[in-house]
Design a protein around this motif. Structure first.
Motif, PDB file in Angstrom:
ATOM      1  N   ARG A   9       0.908  -1.588  -0.242  1.00  0.00           N
ATOM      2  CA  ARG A   9      -0.050  -0.351   0.037  1.00  0.00           C
ATOM      3  C   ARG A   9       1.129   1.049   0.105  1.00  0.00           C
ATOM      4  NH1 ARG A   9      -5.403   1.439   2.435  1.00  0.00           N
ATOM      5  NH2 ARG A   9      -5.621   1.927   0.945  1.00  0.00           N
ATOM      6  N   TYR A  10       2.366   1.278   0.745  1.00  0.00           N
ATOM      7  CA  TYR A  10       3.118   2.389   1.382  1.00  0.00           C
ATOM      8  C   TYR A  10       4.516   1.775   0.687  1.00  0.00           C
ATOM      9  CZ  TYR A  10      -1.293   4.268   2.807  1.00  0.00           C
ATOM     10  OH  TYR A  10      -1.950   5.103   3.937  1.00  0.00           O
ATOM     11  N   TYR A  35      -2.349   2.418 -13.845  1.00  0.00           N
ATOM     12  CA  TYR A  35      -2.894   3.771 -13.947  1.00  0.00           C
ATOM     13  C   TYR A  35      -1.936   4.844 -12.617  1.00  0.00           C
ATOM     14  CZ  TYR A  35      -6.544   2.942 -16.530  1.00  0.00           C
ATOM     15  OH  TYR A  35      -7.618   2.463 -17.503  1.00  0.00           O
ATOM     16  N   GLN A  37      -1.164   8.382 -11.291  1.00  0.00           N
ATOM     17  CA  GLN A  37      -2.561   9.604 -10.383  1.00  0.00           C
ATOM     18  C   GLN A  37      -1.273  10.247  -9.874  1.00  0.00           C
ATOM     19  OE1 GLN A  37      -5.701   9.153  -7.942  1.00  0.00           O
ATOM     20  NE2 GLN A  37      -6.921  11.084  -8.554  1.00  0.00           N
ATOM     21  N   LEU A  43      -5.291  11.169 -13.465  1.00  0.00           N
ATOM     22  CA  LEU A  43      -4.876   9.843 -13.597  1.00  0.00           C
ATOM     23  C   LEU A  43      -4.398   9.662 -15.096  1.00  0.00           C
ATOM     24  CD1 LEU A  43      -7.969   9.899 -12.046  1.00  0.00           C
ATOM     25  CD2 LEU A  43      -6.259   7.528 -12.074  1.00  0.00           C
ATOM     26  N   PHE A  45      -2.933   6.992 -18.177  1.00  0.00           N
ATOM     27  CA  PHE A  45      -2.936   5.003 -18.587  1.00  0.00           C
ATOM     28  C   PHE A  45      -1.457   4.943 -18.567  1.00  0.00           C
ATOM     29  CE2 PHE A  45      -3.971   1.232 -20.585  1.00  0.00           C
ATOM     30  CZ  PHE A  45      -3.225   1.337 -21.365  1.00  0.00           C
ATOM     31  N   LEU A  88       0.387   8.399  -6.762  1.00  0.00           N
ATOM     32  CA  LEU A  88      -0.500   6.895  -5.994  1.00  0.00           C
ATOM     33  C   LEU A  88      -0.929   5.668  -7.832  1.00  0.00           C
ATOM     34  CD1 LEU A  88      -2.246   5.212  -4.234  1.00  0.00           C
ATOM     35  CD2 LEU A  88      -4.247   6.425  -5.537  1.00  0.00           C
ATOM     36  N   LEU A  90      -2.218   3.020  -8.748  1.00  0.00           N
ATOM     37  CA  LEU A  90      -4.116   2.385  -9.529  1.00  0.00           C
ATOM     38  C   LEU A  90      -3.805   0.751 -10.610  1.00  0.00           C
ATOM     39  CD1 LEU A  90      -5.934   5.395  -8.743  1.00  0.00           C
ATOM     40  CD2 LEU A  90      -5.975   3.455  -6.998  1.00  0.00           C
ATOM     41  N   GLY A 107      -8.088  -1.459  -7.240  1.00  0.00           N
ATOM     42  CA  GLY A 107      -8.088  -1.839  -6.268  1.00  0.00           C
ATOM     43  C   GLY A 107      -7.599  -0.628  -5.265  1.00  0.00           C
ATOM     44  N   SER A 108      -6.789  -0.629  -4.390  1.00  0.00           N
ATOM     45  CA  SER A 108      -7.397   0.804  -3.843  1.00  0.00           C
ATOM     46  C   SER A 108      -5.341   1.734  -3.556  1.00  0.00           C
ATOM     47  CB  SER A 108      -6.802   0.334  -1.478  1.00  0.00           C
ATOM     48  OG  SER A 108      -8.186  -0.613  -1.367  1.00  0.00           O
ATOM     49  N   GLY A 109      -4.280   1.180  -4.624  1.00  0.00           N
ATOM     50  CA  GLY A 109      -3.205   1.599  -4.938  1.00  0.00           C
ATOM     51  C   GLY A 109      -2.097   1.197  -4.065  1.00  0.00           C
ATOM     52  N   THR A 110      -0.909   1.469  -4.713  1.00  0.00           N
ATOM     53  CA  THR A 110       0.079   1.758  -4.090  1.00  0.00           C
ATOM     54  C   THR A 110       0.766   2.836  -4.167  1.00  0.00           C
ATOM     55  OG1 THR A 110       0.771  -0.411  -4.352  1.00  0.00           O
ATOM     56  CG2 THR A 110       2.816   1.343  -4.100  1.00  0.00           C
ATOM     57  N   ARG A 111       0.803   3.748  -2.457  1.00  0.00           N
ATOM     58  CA  ARG A 111       1.441   5.044  -2.627  1.00  0.00           C
ATOM     59  C   ARG A 111       2.720   4.957  -2.889  1.00  0.00           C
ATOM     60  NH1 ARG A 111      -0.571   9.998  -3.160  1.00  0.00           N
ATOM     61  NH2 ARG A 111      -2.203   9.657  -2.448  1.00  0.00           N
TER      62      ARG A 111
ATOM     63  N   ARG B  43      -9.058   6.612  -0.667  1.00  0.00           N
ATOM     64  CA  ARG B  43      -8.120   6.586  -2.569  1.00  0.00           C
ATOM     65  C   ARG B  43      -9.004   5.291  -3.327  1.00  0.00           C
ATOM     66  NH1 ARG B  43      -2.233   5.433   0.014  1.00  0.00           N
ATOM     67  NH2 ARG B  43      -2.567   2.906  -0.828  1.00  0.00           N
ATOM     68  N   GLN B  44      -9.514   4.972  -2.717  1.00  0.00           N
ATOM     69  CA  GLN B  44      -9.970   3.573  -4.484  1.00  0.00           C
ATOM     70  C   GLN B  44     -11.427   4.116  -5.274  1.00  0.00           C
ATOM     71  OE1 GLN B  44     -10.665  -0.532  -2.257  1.00  0.00           O
ATOM     72  NE2 GLN B  44     -11.057  -0.564  -4.444  1.00  0.00           N
ATOM     73  N   PHE B 105      -9.760   9.699 -18.641  1.00  0.00           N
ATOM     74  CA  PHE B 105     -10.020  10.160 -17.068  1.00  0.00           C
ATOM     75  C   PHE B 105     -10.063  11.803 -17.436  1.00  0.00           C
ATOM     76  CE2 PHE B 105     -11.196   7.237 -14.265  1.00  0.00           C
ATOM     77  CZ  PHE B 105      -9.956   6.025 -14.136  1.00  0.00           C
TER      78      PHE B 105
END
Lengths: 115, 115
Positions: A9-10, A35, A37, A43, A45, A88, A90, A107-111, B43-44, B105
């Motif tokens: 996640r981070y 993606y 962000q 955002l 691609f 971020l 995604l 998904g919740s993304g990786t920061r 963030r999701q 987006f």
């Protein structure tokens, strides 16, 4: 039904290092797209994989790469990290049947923070 | 080229009232999909509503509905009976059938819901 899982996640990395992010799609979804962000660019691609093949690619340098495994899990790799890669990341999986697209689940993304 | 434009960076609405978020797009594709996604602080990205361009009927999902004007390339989102949980960043996005896995987006609209 489990959602799209992104790990970690981070992440904090140093300039010049490389990083690998992971994405596990919803069971049955064979399309995975990535993606980036950022506050400035929004955002954007990166690329899309379907059945282990990259089908589409965005306008990012070659330092950004990805792959997909036979179980549809996908990884993206960024080499020689730059400060501007802080973002971020995604991933989204999609059920695609022919030309029908039923929507993307994210998904919740990786920061990622590059210092 | 495919583009998506959201002209309202921020919007606010009173709880229980109705609000409309604007979105215009451009595409050279004849077969495409339009989406509204919600991104809360967690963030999701959450799919709110999906519209297939070949369907003239406007999509609805409970309190969320769209006004799809194909000739004008407009795709606005109406949120009725706004709730505090609706507060988030909303993104309009398009996907062309020939552009696999690629969502384009808009810049996003931050929606504030006042109690």
């Amino acid at each position: 039904k489990a959602g799209v899982t992104q790990t970690p996640r981070y992440l904090i990395k140093t300039r010049g290092q490389q990083v690998t992010l992971s994405c596990s799609p919803i069971s049955g979804h064979r399309s995975v797209s990535w993606y980036q962000q950022t506050p400035g660019q929004g955002l954007q691609f990166l690329f899309e994989y379907f059945s282990e093949t990259q089908r589409n690619k965005g306008n990012f340098p070659g330092r950004f790469s990805g792959r997909q495994f036979s179980n549809s899990r996908s990884e993206m790799n960024v080499s020689t990290l730059e400060l501007g890669d802080s973002a971020l990341y995604l991933c989204a999986s999609s059920l695609v049947e022919g030309r029908m697209n039923y929507g993307y689940t994210f998904g919740s993304g990786t920061r990622l923070t590059v210092v | 080229a495919q583009t998506v434009t959201q002209s309202q960076p921020e919007m606010s609405v009173q709880e229980a009232e109705t609000v409309t978020l604007s979105c215009t797009y451009d595409t050279s594709e004849s077969d495409y999909y339009l989406f509204w996604y919600k991104q809360p602080p967690s963030r999701q990205m959450i799919l709110v509503i999906r519209q297939e361009a070949y369907k003239q009927q406007n999509a609805t999902e409970n309190r969320f509905s769209v006004n799809f004007q194909k000739a004008a390339k407009s795709f606005s989102l109406k949120i009725s009976d706004s709730q505090l949980g609706d507060a988030a960043m909303y993104f309009c996005a398009q996907h062309g059938s020939s552009n696999t896995g690629k969502l384009i987006f808009g810049q996003g609209t931050t929606l504030q819901v006042k109690p």
